[in-house]
Structure formats: structure tokens, C-alpha cells
Enzyme design. Structure first.
Site, mmCIF file in Angstrom:
data_model
loop_
_atom_site.group_PDB
_atom_site.id
_atom_site.type_symbol
_atom_site.label_atom_id
_atom_site.label_comp_id
_atom_site.label_asym_id
_atom_site.label_seq_id
_atom_site.Cartn_x
_atom_site.Cartn_y
_atom_site.Cartn_z
ATOM 1 N N ASP A 37 0.764 -1.109 -0.218
ATOM 2 C CA ASP A 37 -0.254 -0.103 0.042
ATOM 3 C C ASP A 37 0.838 1.376 0.155
ATOM 4 O O ASP A 37 1.609 1.452 0.986
ATOM 5 C CB ASP A 37 -0.805 -0.116 1.237
ATOM 6 N N LEU A 38 0.769 1.837 -1.167
ATOM 7 C CA LEU A 38 1.927 3.105 -1.239
ATOM 8 C C LEU A 38 1.584 4.327 -0.253
ATOM 9 O O LEU A 38 2.387 4.910 0.078
ATOM 10 C CB LEU A 38 1.806 3.563 -2.687
ATOM 11 N N ALA A 61 -0.300 4.165 -8.703
ATOM 12 C CA ALA A 61 -0.426 5.517 -8.376
ATOM 13 C C ALA A 61 -1.852 6.108 -8.120
ATOM 14 O O ALA A 61 -2.745 5.197 -8.226
ATOM 15 C CB ALA A 61 0.030 6.213 -9.637
ATOM 16 N N THR A 102 3.994 10.772 -15.955
ATOM 17 C CA THR A 102 2.851 11.400 -16.904
ATOM 18 C C THR A 102 3.139 12.966 -17.443
ATOM 19 O O THR A 102 4.112 13.469 -17.162
ATOM 20 C CB THR A 102 1.597 11.611 -15.996
ATOM 21 N N TYR A 126 -2.299 16.759 -8.848
ATOM 22 C CA TYR A 126 -1.771 15.544 -9.639
ATOM 23 C C TYR A 126 -0.464 15.588 -10.169
ATOM 24 O O TYR A 126 0.565 15.034 -10.191
ATOM 25 C CB TYR A 126 -2.961 14.639 -10.547
ATOM 26 N N TRP A 151 -2.577 9.995 -22.112
ATOM 27 C CA TRP A 151 -3.663 9.546 -22.445
ATOM 28 C C TRP A 151 -3.924 8.001 -22.782
ATOM 29 O O TRP A 151 -4.029 7.807 -23.901
ATOM 30 C CB TRP A 151 -3.831 10.415 -23.963
#
Length: 294
Positions: A37-38, A61, A102, A126, A151
Site C-alpha cells: 500500500d503506497l 499511482a 505523466t 496530480y 492519454w
């Protein structure tokens, strides 16, 4: 070659698990909650060590872009501190880490595709949390590949392609944003690229080209253009279709701002690893065909 992948349900993790089943010399071990569990750093090292990996793929993430504006502490705990713990666990085991990041680390104001050397400037929580994660990964493990993608769509999880097909099932017209541009990227292709890069790292102990890479689909479009691609393919295969009406991002307000330009140049990855994504039409057709076949 044994890969430990963080997360089980994400598009990339699911695509890697599927791809691994077709490779005799590759074993993919997906690790998720509650074992890993991050948001709970104490779970990370033991969970990854138990997998005994040759390479760690950091794919899990916090991806709720709008919700992150209300939950910045959780977003940073998972995407920054958690990512750093994963990279540190790999370093303790003496293995490389491949970390997924990202396009949201950029503000989207550049005229043209972003390069790895372009200045970062996230415009939301984010993106800021993912940029902090990149920095944590690089600091924790010098043997890292940070792959920025954008995307994502696939047969798995929640994504734009699935949404368009669902909406086309009960609407004649769908309004879609036309002033945000990017490279639609199949998670199936990302999984193939990761396996390609991992094989290179595994067989070449002298590999030294560590760092940040952009890894996105081949072909750029806007969201409405991508919607038309998806629905044209679907209609041709006997699936749902609908008209797409161009709208501005301001006509579809969201809590978090999105970059107007998310285009990423993947030339560096292609040069170093000799891999490029298929053209958009081919990748999209494979995903749409699989979604319709369900």
C-alpha cells in the site's frame, strides 16, 4: 526475467500481466493492497523483497486528477513518497526500477511535442505529486527509467475509449473537447515497450542510459479527433457509433486544469531502445475490437 509490478488493477499492470503470460522467459508478479500500500510506507519494502524481482516496475499511482485537488496529502503520499519507497526497495535489492509518470508534469503551453529536457511546470496537484515522485525515484535509485506517458486507453480499467463506446450506446451525439492535444497511448503498447526495455536492462549489466524518457503513442490528435477514431472503428466493426461535436475545454469545466498540449516526443526512447509504438489507427483498432468482443 522476473518483474515485480506495483498495482494489480491499473491499465499498465493489467497489460503487463497479460503480456507476460505470452512470454516463456518472463514472469510478472503483480503486488497490490493490502500487501503493498503506497500510502503505508512500511508495507513497501517487504512486499517487493518477497517477490524476488530482477526489475521492479513502479506502475501503481493515485490517478484521480480532479479528486487530487481535494486530497493533496494522499496524492503526494502515494505518488511521491510511495514511489520513492518503491525505488528505494529496488535499490536495496540491487535491481533497477522502471517508474511510470505523466504528461501532467508540464503546463501544456509549449508549441510542439515536449522533450525530456523541457522545463516542468505542473498546473495541478496530480501533476505536482507525480513530478515529486520522479524526483524521489531518481534520488532513491540511480538505476532508474522514468517513463512519462499520456492519454492511456486499453481493454482494462476506466479510460476514454471505454467511455466513448458506452456513451455511443445510448446517444446520437457526444460533445468532446477539441482544444487539448496529445498522443493517445495504448497500455498494451506500453506493456510491450516496458518488456522490451526490461529485457535490455536484464541482459546488459553495463547499461548506463538511465534517466527520463517519454513513451507515448504514435500520432497526435485532440480529444474529439480521438473520439472520432474510436467511434469510426467501432461503427466499422458493427459496434456503437455517434456524431462527435467539438467543444472547448471551458465548456466542460473540471476541478483540475488539464494541459492544452500533452504531446510527447518519444524519439529518445526509440533511439536508445529501438522501439516505437504502432500508428494510432492500428493500436486503437486492437483495443476497440477487444472491447467490442466482450
Amino acid at each position: 526475467m522476473r518483474l515485480a509490478v506495483t498495482g494489480r488493477e491499473g491499465q499498465v499492470a493489467a497489460s503487463l500481466l497479460e503480456a507476460g503470460r505470452g512470454c516463456e522467459d518472463v514472469e510478472i508478479v503483480a503486488i497490490g493492497r493490502p500487501q503493498l500500500d503506497l500510502a503505508r510506507p512500511g508495507t513497501v519494502i517487504d512486499a517487493i523483497a518477497a517477490a524476488k524481482p530482477d526489475i521492479v516496475v513502479s506502475a501503481a499511482a493515485y490517478t484521480a486528477v480532479d479528486q487530487a485537488e481535494d486530497e493533496p496529502e494522499l496524492a503526494f503520499a502515494v505518488n511521491a513518497a510511495g514511489a520513492g519507497e518503491v525505488a528505494q526497495a529496488a535499490a536495496r535489492l540491487g535491481v533497477p526500477v522502471i517508474h511510470l509518470s505523466t504528461d501532467y508534469v508540464f503546463d501544456g503551453t509549449k508549441d510542439g511535442p515536449y522533450l525530456e529536457t523541457d522545463a516542468t511546470a505542473p498546473i495541478g496537484v496530480y501533476g505536482a505529486s507525480k513530478l515529486a515522485g520522479e524526483q524521489a525515484v531518481a534520488s532513491a535509485n540511480p538505476r532508474h527509467l522514468i517513463l512519462r506517458t499520456a492519454w492511456l486507453y486499453s481493454p482494462f480499467g476506466k479510460n476514454f475509449a471505454k467511455t466513448m463506446l458506452r456513451l455511443a450506446g445510448d446517444r446520437d451525439e457526444i460533445p468532446v473537447v477539441a482544444d487539448q492535444w496529445g498522443n493517445p497511448t495504448s497500455a498494451l503498447d506500453i506493456a510491450d515497450a516496458i518488456l522490451h526495455a526490461a529485457a535490455r536492462l536484464h541482459r546488459n549489466e553495463d547499461f548506463a542510459a538511465w534517466g527520463i524518457y517519454h513513451l507515448a503513442g504514435t500520432g497526435e490528435t485532440n480529444w474529439s479527433g480521438f473520439a472520432r477514431h474510436i467511434l469510426d472503428i467501432s461503427g466499422g466493426l458493427g459496434g456503437p457509433s455517434a456524431r462527435v461535436r467539438d467543444i472547448a475545454a471551458t465548456d466542460y469545466p473540471t476541478k483540475a486544469r488539464r494541459p492544452a498540449n500533452s504531446r510527447l516526443s518519444s524519439a529518445k526512447f526509440a533511439s536508445v531502445f529501438g522501439w516505437s509504438a504502432p500508428v494510432l489507427q492500428k493500436s486503437a483498432r486492437e483495443v476497440v475490437h477487444r472491447l467490442l468482443s466482450r
